[in-house]
Structure formats: structure tokens, C-alpha cells
Design a protein around this motif. Structure first.
Motif, PDB file in Angstrom:
ATOM      1  N   ARG A   1      -3.009  -5.846   0.778  1.00 56.55           N
ATOM      2  CA  ARG A   1      -4.380  -4.383   1.643  1.00 56.55           C
ATOM      3  C   ARG A   1      -4.864  -3.941   1.111  1.00 56.55           C
ATOM      4  NH1 ARG A   1       0.629  -2.252   4.628  1.00 56.55           N
ATOM      5  NH2 ARG A   1       0.600   0.438   3.572  1.00 56.55           N
TER       6      ARG A   1
ATOM      7  N   LEU B   1     -13.607  -5.139   3.950  1.00 55.73           N
ATOM      8  CA  LEU B   1     -13.285  -4.457   6.022  1.00 55.73           C
ATOM      9  C   LEU B   1     -14.868  -3.091   6.602  1.00 55.73           C
ATOM     10  CD1 LEU B   1     -10.367  -4.206   7.979  1.00 55.73           C
ATOM     11  CD2 LEU B   1     -12.422  -5.921   7.997  1.00 55.73           C
ATOM     12  N   GLU B   2     -14.560  -2.720   4.736  1.00 47.36           N
ATOM     13  CA  GLU B   2     -15.884  -1.366   4.004  1.00 47.36           C
ATOM     14  C   GLU B   2     -17.093  -1.946   3.913  1.00 47.36           C
ATOM     15  OE1 GLU B   2     -13.908   1.600   3.920  1.00 47.36           O
ATOM     16  OE2 GLU B   2     -15.697   3.275   3.739  1.00 47.36           O
TER      17      GLU B   2
ATOM     18  N   PHE C   1      16.169  -2.705   2.134  1.00 44.29           N
ATOM     19  CA  PHE C   1      14.938  -3.121   2.572  1.00 44.29           C
ATOM     20  C   PHE C   1      14.524  -2.371   3.697  1.00 44.29           C
ATOM     21  CE2 PHE C   1      13.128  -6.149   5.272  1.00 44.29           C
ATOM     22  CZ  PHE C   1      11.060  -5.994   4.731  1.00 44.29           C
TER      23      PHE C   1
ATOM     24  N   ARG D   1     -11.958   3.505  14.747  1.00 43.16           N
ATOM     25  CA  ARG D   1     -12.193   1.661  14.270  1.00 43.16           C
ATOM     26  C   ARG D   1     -11.639   1.030  15.649  1.00 43.16           C
ATOM     27  NH1 ARG D   1     -11.094   0.449   7.937  1.00 43.16           N
ATOM     28  NH2 ARG D   1     -12.849   0.961   7.451  1.00 43.16           N
TER      29      ARG D   1
ATOM     30  N   ASN E   1       7.514   3.112   5.057  1.00 43.02           N
ATOM     31  CA  ASN E   1       6.497   2.215   4.782  1.00 43.02           C
ATOM     32  C   ASN E   1       5.366   2.683   6.326  1.00 43.02           C
ATOM     33  OD1 ASN E   1       6.485   2.532   1.980  1.00 43.02           O
ATOM     34  ND2 ASN E   1       6.573  -0.059   2.211  1.00 43.02           N
TER      35      ASN E   1
ATOM     36  N   VAL F   1       5.995  -4.767   0.253  1.00 44.15           N
ATOM     37  CA  VAL F   1       5.409  -3.772  -0.905  1.00 44.15           C
ATOM     38  C   VAL F   1       6.996  -2.967  -0.061  1.00 44.15           C
ATOM     39  CG1 VAL F   1       4.319  -1.299  -0.177  1.00 44.15           C
ATOM     40  CG2 VAL F   1       3.343  -3.274  -0.023  1.00 44.15           C
ATOM     41  N   SER F   2       8.027  -3.116   1.034  1.00 44.49           N
ATOM     42  CA  SER F   2       9.113  -2.949   0.632  1.00 44.49           C
ATOM     43  C   SER F   2      10.231  -3.141   0.576  1.00 44.49           C
ATOM     44  CB  SER F   2       9.067  -2.375   2.258  1.00 44.49           C
ATOM     45  OG  SER F   2       8.579  -2.199   2.848  1.00 44.49           O
ATOM     46  N   THR F   3      10.171  -4.610  -0.602  1.00 41.71           N
ATOM     47  CA  THR F   3      11.357  -5.557  -0.553  1.00 41.71           C
ATOM     48  C   THR F   3      11.332  -4.850  -2.773  1.00 41.71           C
ATOM     49  OG1 THR F   3      10.196  -7.419   0.356  1.00 41.71           O
ATOM     50  CG2 THR F   3      12.049  -7.636  -0.794  1.00 41.71           C
TER      51      THR F   3
ATOM     52  N   GLY G   1      -0.948   6.097 -14.758  1.00 42.68           N
ATOM     53  CA  GLY G   1      -1.289   4.562 -15.203  1.00 42.68           C
ATOM     54  C   GLY G   1       0.339   4.613 -16.521  1.00 42.68           C
TER      55      GLY G   1
ATOM     56  N   THR H   1      13.205   1.490   3.021  1.00 44.61           N
ATOM     57  CA  THR H   1      11.739   1.476   2.253  1.00 44.61           C
ATOM     58  C   THR H   1      11.313   1.462   3.581  1.00 44.61           C
ATOM     59  OG1 THR H   1      13.269   0.262   0.529  1.00 44.61           O
ATOM     60  CG2 THR H   1      10.513   0.584   0.372  1.00 44.61           C
ATOM     61  N   LEU H   2      11.220   0.055   4.476  1.00 46.48           N
ATOM     62  CA  LEU H   2       9.724  -1.112   5.072  1.00 46.48           C
ATOM     63  C   LEU H   2       9.503  -0.013   6.558  1.00 46.48           C
ATOM     64  CD1 LEU H   2       8.744  -3.340   6.123  1.00 46.48           C
ATOM     65  CD2 LEU H   2      10.037  -4.045   7.485  1.00 46.48           C
TER      66      LEU H   2
ATOM     67  N   ILE I   1       3.784  -6.231   4.435  1.00 44.14           N
ATOM     68  CA  ILE I   1       4.357  -4.919   4.399  1.00 44.14           C
ATOM     69  C   ILE I   1       5.214  -4.910   4.266  1.00 44.14           C
ATOM     70  CG2 ILE I   1       4.855  -5.261   6.719  1.00 44.14           C
ATOM     71  CD1 ILE I   1       3.741  -1.385   6.399  1.00 44.14           C
ATOM     72  N   ALA I   2       6.517  -6.289   4.344  1.00 45.65           N
ATOM     73  CA  ALA I   2       7.053  -6.503   3.750  1.00 45.65           C
ATOM     74  C   ALA I   2       7.565  -6.586   2.319  1.00 45.65           C
ATOM     75  CB  ALA I   2       7.721  -8.027   4.371  1.00 45.65           C
TER      76      ALA I   2
ATOM     77  N   GLY J   1      -5.369  -1.350 -13.276  1.00 39.14           N
ATOM     78  CA  GLY J   1      -5.912  -0.108 -14.493  1.00 39.14           C
ATOM     79  C   GLY J   1      -4.583   0.332 -14.460  1.00 39.14           C
ATOM     80  N   LEU J   2      -4.560   0.960 -13.197  1.00 41.67           N
ATOM     81  CA  LEU J   2      -2.981   1.945 -12.676  1.00 41.67           C
ATOM     82  C   LEU J   2      -1.806   1.761 -12.847  1.00 41.67           C
ATOM     83  CD1 LEU J   2      -4.766   4.605 -10.764  1.00 41.67           C
ATOM     84  CD2 LEU J   2      -4.393   5.032 -13.044  1.00 41.67           C
TER      85      LEU J   2
END
Lengths: 311, 330
Positions: B214, B221-222, A287, A311, A294, B156-158, A150, A290-291, B153-154, B260-261
């Protein structure tokens, strides 16, 4: 005889595992293939930076004042895009932007990958030893991991940039510092797996036969957490690349003239109104890589995780 | 009574952690090759002058004495020098001799801007992320789900700053809706405060909401596949109630943990955003301190950030206890 045949009939459907199956699964996932291709292109660009820029005879250091107008703006369309300067030139200096982006990939990937390797190394050692040996050592390391999770890491990274000796090359130091702060996630995962492995029969059997601890750790625990380590490494690389770019963006990372996407983006803020291309090329590069990491990390996790596979 | 014991146990644990962080931070910066006294000594800097400055700052002492004085300063305040002394009130996080101001005062000036960015952005990205993730989970495998997940996801990567610059370009320069830089204090003009902060909030939120979308989606779903949800449906509860009261409440627990993290990340995001939007906050102060090698200020700011995040983490941990009945019982 009959008994054997009968057993074959009710055989459990084999769940295929192993490296080859994994590669096969990934190859069928179009997103994974696209991401892997992007990564390979960037890695090749970084390695072959000299050869690629030699095609048009550009480099990221030469000033081309004749390509700029009186206010330092690149002359021509798209920030001075031409047959020689594929991405145009930098405002104020006229340095070739394509060369800066390609050499920037070298800086970015070098720091990103070395920081990841360091983080993986520390995380694996701490994770395996704390999971295997347990006791007070485990309690202390686990608490340290909790706290570091944290932590305002970026604030610490910025602060540490003040004490890097000026006469030493900066990129390796940046990789070192980022890597040292990046291991807790890996350690936590590796520790969890080690705890589970420690109770498995083959480990217990080795122990009963009198194998030494280091032999069990290296010969039986480590190979079994190997796949996990690979996945986690691919998931944390983008974070490491982003950390370097953020530091350089803030003006405390990679120093000029070494090209860095983050620093170029930081400088581009001042020019974004008049020369948006100066921002767009390095921004798109950062970008995209990183994308790609990911997306690839996600696919790898899906391919290895039996829960999502069902699933 | 048991709660009180639990609380004091946790508080003691936090104090130990803060002490360890303080010692490590201090040790790292004590090994610094540069000499803070020389920077503050002025010109001409004779040996005698330098010695006097060292004595004044207290850096002529061995490191453990300095550390002791520093820790005591946080609790009880501190004096520098004997004849012409400067006083640093408790909690004293050090004194910046380059700026002639105590670090605590400086933090007091700069922290509101940083906190404004962080708190507003957090509210925005939690709302966007949870709602986005919930919709994606309920419309699983439809075009809406794919759209939200692609967007996330876009996100997260920006990098935050790229999102910020693009926001400036679009909403500031092209559409001219909002100011693109600077900060106005809330007490001075609430409306201006708001209009200057919308773009920073949106840029931080765009990047972080993605993470929570995400997370909420996969948790939802879980959870929705669990037995007690089937029970809730079987006893005839309206679907709204099943999702809101039974499903979402459980799915949100990991979201609280991750939040929190993420406080450290949030603070880092605020630091970066300050640079993009030219907001004079704590991050800007830290970067100025690093450029000027103002060691006292660097150590003070870093420790303050660490203390803040670790303490807030404790608060969130306690909140989690109230949200999750299983934790409350045990």
C-alpha cells in the motif's frame, strides 16, 4: 450592483465540507456502507449478547459433555452445528461456540474501544499542549513520541501482564495498558495540526484580544482538530482490538472463563486438524471486524482528504 | 569530521534514550506487588531464609541502589552473593534465579531462532511488498491493481497467528509439504533450518507485505507525477530507467523510514509466530517468564528487546542518510 453580479459569475466552485456532506459522501461509497453495517452488527451483537443467546437458551459457560465423543471431539457435522448450537460446540468442554463468539465480541470491542478512547485522550492532550506551547516541553514529548513509535510494544505489553494483580478484573487493565502505549500516533498528528492552527488569523486575533491560553486551546484549537481526531480514532481501533487478541492468543491476556476470540483461536491450534470450525468462527469474527474498521477508516480518510478527492 | 561529530551526537542521544527506558522499565517492575525472593526461596521458606535470599538477590536494597547495580551490571558484569556467589558476565541483563542462568546466556540460546524468523520474514515482505506495490502503481486502476490492493487490505486485517494456523492447515496438514512446528539450528542442518522456517516467514510476510504494498503504491503514484520524472522522460530515457532509477529510488525512502519504525512490530510478529509454530525463541522465553513471574528474566528480556530495536533504528536512520542525497548535504 453590476460589480456583485460579475463576481457571482466567477465564483469559485464551493468545496462542500461539514458533517452532512461527509456522511453523504460515505453513503455513496458502497465499501464504506458495507463496513459500517458490519461494525454496527458487531456492536449490536456485543451489546445484546444476553438477548441473542437467550433465543436458543445457550451461554458461553455451560459444559455440554453429552455433545462430545470419547476423545473430546464434538459429535456431528461442522463441529456439532445444530438448531441450538449454531456454530457447534467447543471441543473438550462442549460449551456453545456461538455464545463464545458473541460474548467474545463484547470483550473485544470493550477493550478495543476503551483503549482507543484512552489513547485518543492522552494523544490529544499531549499533542495540543506540545504543539501550542512549544519550547522544551515540546522537544521532550516529541522525542518520547519518536522513541515510542519504534518501540517493541507487544514485548512490553506481554511483560506488563505479569504485574496485573490477580484479584482485579483483567479486561479493564488490559485496555489501560494497551491505551497507554497507543497514543504516540495521535499525538504526532494533533501536534502537527495545532502548529498550523497556532499561526492562523483567528487564533492570533484571540491572543491579541487577551484570551487566555486554555481558552484558545479549548475554544479554537480543539474544535478544529476534532475531525482529524475522529478519523485517527477509527484508524487505530483495529490495532487495539488486535493487541488484545494477540495477548489473549499468547495466553497472557483475558483469562478464562471470560470469552475472548484471541484465546479461543490460541486453543483452537491444538484442534485445528480434527475440528477446524473451532478455529474458523472466532477467526472469521476477528478478521471481519478488523477488516470492517480498516475499510471504513480508508473511506473516511478519502472522504476527508482533499488530495485523494481530486484524483 | 562533521560526520564524526554527527555520529557521536547521535550515539549520545541513543545512550540517553536507553538510560531513560532502563529507568522507566525498572521503576514499573519495582512497583510489582509480587515478591521475587519468595518465589526463589524454596520450601520450607522461613523468615530467616527469605531474608537471606533477598540479600543474595540484592532486592533488600532501596530501589535506586538496585537500579545502579543493574546498570553497572550491563556495562561491567555483576556478582550475586558473597560466599557462594554466581557471576554474571557483562553485558549482564540480570540473573534468573528460577533457572539458575544469566539472562544474557538465556538470550544467547534463544535469540538465534527469533532473529531467523524476523530477518527472513523481513527480506520476504520487503521484496513482496515493494514489487506488489510497484506493479499496482504501474497498472493503476486495472484489475491487477485492484487484485493486489484487495489482497493487501485482507492481509492488513489478518492477525499473524491466523495466517500462520491457516498456513499450517494448508501446507502442513493437507499438502504435507513442510514441517509445521519446531526449530532446527542453522549450524546443525541448514536445509532443515530452512524448511522449518518457510511457513513462519510466509505468515509474517503475508501480513506485513500488505502494509508495504500500500505504501509503495501511493508513494510511487505521487512521485511519478512530479516534474523531474517528466524531465527524465522528456530527455528520452527508457521507461525502465525512469521508473527504476528515478521513480522507485525516491518512492523507497518512506519505505525505509516505515521499516525502521516497524522493527518493534516485526519483533512482536516473531514472538507470536514462535507460539504458532512451537519455536523455542525469545518470545516463548518471555511468555514462560511471565507465567512463572520470573521478574529478573522479564525485565532483562524487555530491556534487551528495547535496546535492540532502538539501536537498529539508529542504524536504519544512518542508512537513510546515505540513500537520500538531500539528508547527506544538510
Amino acid at each position: 450592483m453590476t460589480a456583485t453580479t460579475a463576481r457571482e459569475d466567477v465564483a469559485v466552485p464551493a468545496r462542500k465540507t461539514g458533517f452532512r456532506t461527509l456522511v453523504g459522501n460515505l453513503a455513496r461509497d458502497p465499501w464504506a456502507v458495507a463496513a459500517a453495517t458490519t461494525i454496527v452488527v458487531f456492536v449490536l451483537a456485543a451489546i445484546l449478547a444476553d438477548a441473542i443467546t437467550a433465543i436458543t437458551g445457550v451461554d458461553p459457560y455451560t459444559y455440554n459433555q453429552h455433545l462430545l465423543d470419547g476423545r473430546g471431539q464434538p459429535i456431528g457435522w461442522g463441529g456439532g452445528i445444530s438448531a441450538t448450537h449454531w456454530f457447534g460446540v467447543e471441543p473438550l468442554t462442549g460449551r456453545d461456540l456461538f455464545a463464545i463468539v458473541v460474548y467474545g465480541a463484547r470483550t473485544s470491542l470493550f477493550i478495543g474501544i476503551s483503549a482507543t478512547l484512552l489513547a485518543v485522550l492522552i494523544g490529544t492532550v499531549v499533542g495540543i499542549t506540545s504543539g501550542y506551547f512549544g519550547g522544551w516541553y515540546d522537544r521532550i514529548t516529541s522525542r518520547a513520541v519518536d522513541v515510542m513509535f519504534g518501540f517493541p510494544t507487544l514485548v512490553f505489553l506481554i511483560a506488563l501482564m505479569a504485574i496485573i494483580p490477580a484479584d482485579l478484573p483483567r479486561p479493564p487493565f488490559i485496555a489501560l495498558v494497551i491505551g497507554v502505549f497507543g497514543w504516540p500516533g495521535i499525538s504526532r498528528i494533533v501536534r502537527g495540526q495545532t502548529l498550523a492552527l497556532r499561526e492562523r488569523n483567528f487564533v492570533v486575533a484571540s491572543k491579541a484580544m487577551g484570551a487566555r491560553s486554555w481558552r484558545i486551546v479549548l475554544g479554537q484549537v480543539l474544535p478544529n482538530v476534532g475531525a482529524t481526531i475522529v478519523v485517527v480514532a477509527s484508524v487505530i481501533i483495529p490495532g487495539m482490538i488486535a493487541a488484545e487478541a494477540a495477548l489473549s492468543f499468547l495466553g497472557v491476556g483475558v483469562t478464562p472463563p471470560t470469552p475472548s476470540w484471541g484465546r479461543t483461536i490460541g486453543e483452537a491450534i491444538l484442534w485445528v486438524r480434527t475440528s477446524p470450525m473451532y478455529l474458523i468462527f472466532p477467526g472469521a469474527a476477528l478478521f471481519l471486524i478488523t477488516l470492517a474498521f480498516n475499510v471504513f477508516g480508508d473511506s473516511l480518510r478519502d472522504a476527508l482528504d482533499p488530495r485523494t478527492a481530486r484524483r | 569530521m562533521r560526520l564524526l561529530r554527527y555520529l557521536s551526537f547521535r550515539l549520545l542521544g541513543i545512550l540517553v534514550v536507553l538510560l531513560v527506558i532502563a529507568v522507566i522499565t525498572f521503576a514499573i517492575f519495582y512497583l510489582l506487588p509480587s515478591d521475587p525472593a519468595r518465589l526463589a526461596c524454596g520450601r520450607p521458606c522461613t523468615e530467616a531464609n527469605l531474608e537471606r535470599v533477598r540479600q543474595y538477590m540484592g532486592v533488600d536494597q532501596p530501589w535506586f541502589v538496585q537500579l545502579g547495580a543493574f546498570l553497572a551490571g550491563i556495562v561491567a558484569g555483576r556478582e550475586f552473593g558473597t560466599t557462594v556467589s554466581v557471576h554474571c558476565d557483562a553485558p549482564c541483563f540480570g540473573y534468573s534465579f528460577l533457572r539458575n542462568q544469566s539472562v544474557t546466556e538465556l538470550i544467547g540460546e534463544r535469540f538465534p531462532a527469533t532473529a531467523s524468523i524476523a530477518i527472513g520474514a523481513a527480506i520476504l515482505f520487503l521484496l513482496l511488498g515493494v514489487i506488489g506495490g510497484l506493479i499496482a502503481a504501474l497498472r493503476r486502476n486495472t484489475i491487477v491493481d485492484r487484485g493486489i490492493m484487495t489482497f493487501s487490505i485482507a492481509g492488513v486485517s489478518t492477525p499473524v497467528y491466523l495466517a500462520g494456523i491457516l498456513a499450517i492447515l494448508l501446507f502442513g496438514f493437507t499438502l504435507r509439504w513442510l514441517p509445521t512446528s519446531g526449530y532446527v539450528a542453522l549450524d546443525d542442518d541448514p536445509l532443515q533450518w530452512l524448511s522449518h522456517l518457510i511457513l513462519p516467514w510466509v505468515s509474517v510476510a503475508f501480513v506485513s507485505a500488505a502494509v508495504y504494498a500500500r505504501l509503495t503504491r501511493s508513494e510511487m503514484l505521487e512521485v511519478m507525477g512530479l516534474d523531474y520524472i517528466r524531465t527524465a522522460r522528456a530527455k528520452g530515457l527508457a521507461e525502465r530507467r525512469v521508473i527504476g532509477k528515478h521513480g522507485l529510488r525516491t518512492a523507497l525512502l518512506p519505505v525505509v523510514t516505515v521499516f525502521g519504525l516497524d522493527l518493534g512490530v516485526l519483533l512482536g510478529g516473531a514472538v507470536i509466530t514462535e507460539k504458532v509454530f512451537a519455536i523455542p525463541g525469545m518470545g516463548a522465553l518471555l511468555i514462560e517468564a511471565v507465567s512463572a513471574v520470573d521478574v529478573q528474566l522479564i525485565v532483562g528480556l524487555t530491556l534487551f528487546a528495547a535496546f535492540l530495536v532502538v539501536t537498529l533504528n539508529l542504524v536504519i536512520d544512518l542508512v537513510y542518510g546515505f540513500l537520500d542525497p538531500r539528508v547527506r548535504v544538510s
